[in-house]
Design an enzyme around this catalytic site. Sequence first.
Site, PDB file in Angstrom:
ATOM      1  N   CYS A 134      -8.369   2.699  -6.438  1.00 43.21           N
ATOM      2  CA  CYS A 134      -7.585   2.199  -7.567  1.00 43.21           C
ATOM      3  C   CYS A 134      -8.442   2.144  -8.835  1.00 43.21           C
ATOM      4  O   CYS A 134      -9.218   1.203  -9.027  1.00 43.21           O
ATOM      5  CB  CYS A 134      -7.025   0.817  -7.231  1.00 43.21           C
ATOM      6  SG  CYS A 134      -6.043   0.114  -8.574  1.00 43.21           S
ATOM      7  N   CYS A 142      -7.779  -0.802 -11.127  1.00 49.51           N
ATOM      8  CA  CYS A 142      -8.312  -2.071 -10.616  1.00 49.51           C
ATOM      9  C   CYS A 142      -9.836  -2.135 -10.759  1.00 49.51           C
ATOM     10  O   CYS A 142     -10.391  -3.159 -11.129  1.00 49.51           O
ATOM     11  CB  CYS A 142      -7.986  -2.242  -9.138  1.00 49.51           C
ATOM     12  SG  CYS A 142      -6.290  -1.862  -8.721  1.00 49.51           S
ATOM     13  N   ASP A 143     -10.514  -1.049 -10.438  1.00 48.25           N
ATOM     14  CA  ASP A 143     -11.964  -1.121 -10.273  1.00 48.25           C
ATOM     15  C   ASP A 143     -12.768  -0.314 -11.290  1.00 48.25           C
ATOM     16  O   ASP A 143     -14.000  -0.314 -11.236  1.00 48.25           O
ATOM     17  CB  ASP A 143     -12.331  -0.656  -8.849  1.00 48.25           C
ATOM     18  CG  ASP A 143     -11.785  -1.617  -7.805  1.00 48.25           C
ATOM     19  OD1 ASP A 143     -11.671  -2.813  -8.116  1.00 48.25           O
ATOM     20  OD2 ASP A 143     -11.457  -1.174  -6.697  1.00 48.25           O
TER      21      ASP A 143
HETATM   22  C1  FAD Z   1      -9.252  -1.157  -2.599  1.00 51.48           C
HETATM   23  C2  FAD Z   1      -8.137  -1.689  -3.457  1.00 51.48           C
HETATM   24  C3  FAD Z   1      -8.440  -2.537  -4.507  1.00 51.48           C
HETATM   25  C4  FAD Z   1      -7.417  -3.046  -5.303  1.00 51.48           C
HETATM   26  N1  FAD Z   1      -7.743  -3.893  -6.319  1.00 51.48           N
HETATM   27  C5  FAD Z   1      -6.772  -4.400  -7.096  1.00 51.48           C
HETATM   28  C6  FAD Z   1      -7.093  -5.265  -8.193  1.00 51.48           C
HETATM   29  O1  FAD Z   1      -8.256  -5.568  -8.446  1.00 51.48           O
HETATM   30  N2  FAD Z   1      -6.052  -5.728  -8.943  1.00 51.48           N
HETATM   31  C7  FAD Z   1      -4.745  -5.400  -8.702  1.00 51.48           C
HETATM   32  O2  FAD Z   1      -3.856  -5.862  -9.416  1.00 51.48           O
HETATM   33  N3  FAD Z   1      -4.423  -4.570  -7.685  1.00 51.48           N
HETATM   34  C8  FAD Z   1      -5.397  -4.062  -6.883  1.00 51.48           C
HETATM   35  N4  FAD Z   1      -5.077  -3.183  -5.881  1.00 51.48           N
HETATM   36  C9  FAD Z   1      -3.658  -2.807  -5.702  1.00 51.48           C
HETATM   37  C10 FAD Z   1      -2.913  -3.910  -4.963  1.00 51.48           C
HETATM   38  O3  FAD Z   1      -3.646  -4.271  -3.820  1.00 51.48           O
HETATM   39  C11 FAD Z   1      -1.515  -3.433  -4.586  1.00 51.48           C
HETATM   40  O4  FAD Z   1      -0.805  -3.076  -5.742  1.00 51.48           O
HETATM   41  C12 FAD Z   1      -0.773  -4.531  -3.842  1.00 51.48           C
HETATM   42  O5  FAD Z   1      -1.478  -4.929  -2.693  1.00 51.48           O
HETATM   43  C13 FAD Z   1       0.623  -4.093  -3.445  1.00 51.48           C
HETATM   44  O6  FAD Z   1       1.196  -5.119  -2.713  1.00 51.48           O
HETATM   45  P1  FAD Z   1       2.406  -4.884  -1.722  1.00 51.48           P
HETATM   46  O7  FAD Z   1       2.753  -6.226  -1.191  1.00 51.48           O
HETATM   47  O8  FAD Z   1       3.457  -4.117  -2.400  1.00 51.48           O
HETATM   48  O9  FAD Z   1       1.879  -3.929  -0.568  1.00 51.48           O
HETATM   49  P2  FAD Z   1       0.600  -3.985   0.358  1.00 51.48           P
HETATM   50  O10 FAD Z   1      -0.469  -4.837  -0.178  1.00 51.48           O
HETATM   51  O11 FAD Z   1       0.299  -2.562   0.657  1.00 51.48           O
HETATM   52  O12 FAD Z   1       1.143  -4.676   1.707  1.00 51.48           O
HETATM   53  C14 FAD Z   1       2.021  -4.008   2.554  1.00 51.48           C
HETATM   54  C15 FAD Z   1       2.265  -4.878   3.778  1.00 51.48           C
HETATM   55  O13 FAD Z   1       3.300  -4.286   4.555  1.00 51.48           O
HETATM   56  C16 FAD Z   1       2.955  -4.384   5.920  1.00 51.48           C
HETATM   57  N5  FAD Z   1       3.689  -3.369   6.683  1.00 51.48           N
HETATM   58  C17 FAD Z   1       3.758  -2.019   6.473  1.00 51.48           C
HETATM   59  N6  FAD Z   1       4.527  -1.442   7.426  1.00 51.48           N
HETATM   60  C18 FAD Z   1       4.963  -2.451   8.228  1.00 51.48           C
HETATM   61  C19 FAD Z   1       5.789  -2.512   9.387  1.00 51.48           C
HETATM   62  N7  FAD Z   1       6.346  -1.428   9.919  1.00 51.48           N
HETATM   63  N8  FAD Z   1       5.993  -3.732   9.958  1.00 51.48           N
HETATM   64  C20 FAD Z   1       5.472  -4.859   9.447  1.00 51.48           C
HETATM   65  N9  FAD Z   1       4.689  -4.857   8.333  1.00 51.48           N
HETATM   66  C21 FAD Z   1       4.439  -3.671   7.764  1.00 51.48           C
HETATM   67  C22 FAD Z   1       1.441  -4.197   5.924  1.00 51.48           C
HETATM   68  O14 FAD Z   1       0.882  -4.705   7.125  1.00 51.48           O
HETATM   69  C23 FAD Z   1       1.079  -5.039   4.697  1.00 51.48           C
HETATM   70  O15 FAD Z   1       0.963  -6.395   5.072  1.00 51.48           O
HETATM   71  C24 FAD Z   1      -6.062  -2.687  -5.049  1.00 51.48           C
HETATM   72  C25 FAD Z   1      -5.759  -1.838  -3.986  1.00 51.48           C
HETATM   73  C26 FAD Z   1      -6.779  -1.348  -3.183  1.00 51.48           C
HETATM   74  C27 FAD Z   1      -6.445  -0.446  -2.033  1.00 51.48           C
END
Ligand code: FAD
Length: 319
Positions: free
Chosen positions: A138, A141-142
């Site tokens: 990202c 983010c980083d």
């Molecule tokens: C390395 C890294 C660093 C980041 N740093 C930042 C930052 O500094 N600032 C920032 O704003 N954003 C950052 N981001 C981006 C941020 O993490 C994402 O935008 C955010 O996590 C999205 O949230 P979400 O809830 O949509 O999905 P996710 O965080 O992807 O969560 C998805 C969830 O769905 C669950 N899931 C998927 N399929 C199933 C299933 N079949 N059954 C049950 N559960 C399931 C997974 O287990 C997980 O818990 C970063 C991302 C990464 C990878």
Amino acid sequence: MSSTSSPVRDCVILGSGCSGLTAAIYAARANLKPLVLEGHEPGGQLSITTLVENFPGWPEGVQGPELIENMKKQATRFGAELSMAHLTSVDLMKSPFELTIGREVVHTRSLIIASGASARWLNLPSEQALIGYGVSSCATCDGFFASGKEIAVIGGGDSAMEEALFLTRFASKVTIINRSENFRASRIMLERAVSHPQIEFLHNTLVEEVLGVEEKDVRGLKLFNRKTHERWELPVQFMFLGIGHEPNATMFKDQIDLDADGYVKTEHNVFVSRQGVQMHGVYACGDIQDRRYRQAITAAGTGCMAALEVEKYLEELGR
Ligand SMILES: Cc1cc2nc3c(=O)[nH]c(=O)nc-3n(C[C@H](O)[C@H](O)[C@H](O)COP(=O)(O)OP(=O)(O)OC[C@H]3O[C@@H](n4cnc5c(N)ncnc54)[C@H](O)[C@@H]3O)c2cc1C
């Protein structure tokens, strides 16, 4: 966890990233006792990163796992139930909706899809060990952490070019590493990158190892040229992946509208449709429906919106 004979739930939330947990906080405070399925990555993408510096309210930044742990505490304090369960299949044609979780079946009047989009990684052990320590997927983010550093961006498509161009604001030098001779990027993006004085290209090149595991800090990449078979080390202090994301929505194929890349299509961020017609009781939030911003705060924001829509929908149902 409920079983087949359990009462119908008002709200199930698929995913425990920041969108799912924010939805859980709102739904729990509305007394809906939501069930949150945590899935294969409890806490979502933030649980695998280190310092998050752009989430409002944390002037010194906060560790990703700590932010997630606090959200979980906040949600459970109001009555959300968290389950380490992975949804295996779903039937949205049934009313109430039917969710299969291994051998368990759960019925629910509403479903919030917050299953995220996983970044594609190279899946090298050294890369996985250094996520958050100089390996990132990202740039938004980083990028700031790469200030003044020499960095590598992996990929050959538009997202890699976009990341590389963005990262020139911080990094002293950006090397784009592409596994083949040709680029998938559009001509305009490629031209912008090629003409940028801080960007260099390596073609036909594979990353074999990320160096710095012992020090817990990236210090270079071990590279291999597929054409010349040459092996060498490139000294960089950061590696960004720009090889795309995989939306976790395959199980919804044929049941709701997905776009060509498998993201959930939404209206007003959270409304889900089937064959262009809005569905009742199903909402999506976070990265699963957002290929543009992909931030913790936008995920949290749409999580809030989805839960508020669930509240309204259940009210209309007379719940
Ligand atoms: C390395 C890294 C660093 C980041 N740093 C930042 C930052 O500094 N600032 C920032 O704003 N954003 C950052 N981001 C981006 C941020 O993490 C994402 O935008 C955010 O996590 C999205 O949230 P979400 O809830 O949509 O999905 P996710 O965080 O992807 O969560 C998805 C969830 O769905 C669950 N899931 C998927 N399929 C199933 C299933 N079949 N059954 C049950 N559960 C399931 C997974 O287990 C997980 O818990 C970063 C991302 C990464 C990878």
